[in-house]
Design an enzyme around this catalytic site. Sequence first.
Site: not given
Length: 271
Positions: A177, A230
């Site tokens: 990611r 995050c």
Amino acid sequence: MKNLVSIEWLSDHLYDEQLVIVDCQFELGNPENGYASYLKGHIPGAQYADLEKDLSGEVGEHGGRHPLPDQEQLQTLVERLGIEQDSKVILYDHEYGAMAARLWFLLGFAGHKARAVLDGGLQAWKGEGHKLETKVRQVTPSSYPISLDKSMIVSMNDVKQAQIEGRTIIDSRASERYSGEIEPIDPKAGHIPGAINYFWKNNLNDNQKWKDPEERVGEKEHGHEPIVYCGSGVTACVNLLALQEAGIHAKLYPGSYSDWISYEENQIETK
């Protein structure tokens, strides 16, 4: 009180008068499953806190997918859980401590210092032969005037300033990611320019127990007050806890990547 406590410690202190235990089980994509799992069996005496109902505020145009709750919402949660100023609060979940770490952060943000995540969580508690209960115990709500410590968080503009200053910015998501290879949740793939990557789960072993301190994110020097993010400010709290355990005062970007990309002018990197 340490930020992490063992199964043995909790077992020995389970009936301490000042102890508050909070079950934070939650399943992203299946939001009702967490409370259902809590009802099926939890550590004796544990209350329940829901990621989206209790540990997150209202989602808006900006602020990310799990904005921080405001002071009123956080005050209500602390008092509903029966947390007093002298309470020792133990937090756990069933998914590598991410949801528990989120509440660990929020309680610190609210000014409560004596709180810790249970090393190994529910899996370890059961695995070491300790019993669960299905009864939901009633607690007397507390009266605890909290005070938010906003020095623990940074805004999107603070992150931009940190980029200019060359401060360390840590992306806590999985490497694929971070690199932009895949993005299963947010509409844009990549990471905040200049951020380094340390996957939050790398702090723990496959059995959900924490690794030795020298194997965690805090093993390296990250400079003055690194910023941690995050996808939405939840799993980053695991890295934040690891850094604090290493004596590093890091700060959380609560909106994280999902907030960053909500501003069309913000650049992203892929690699």
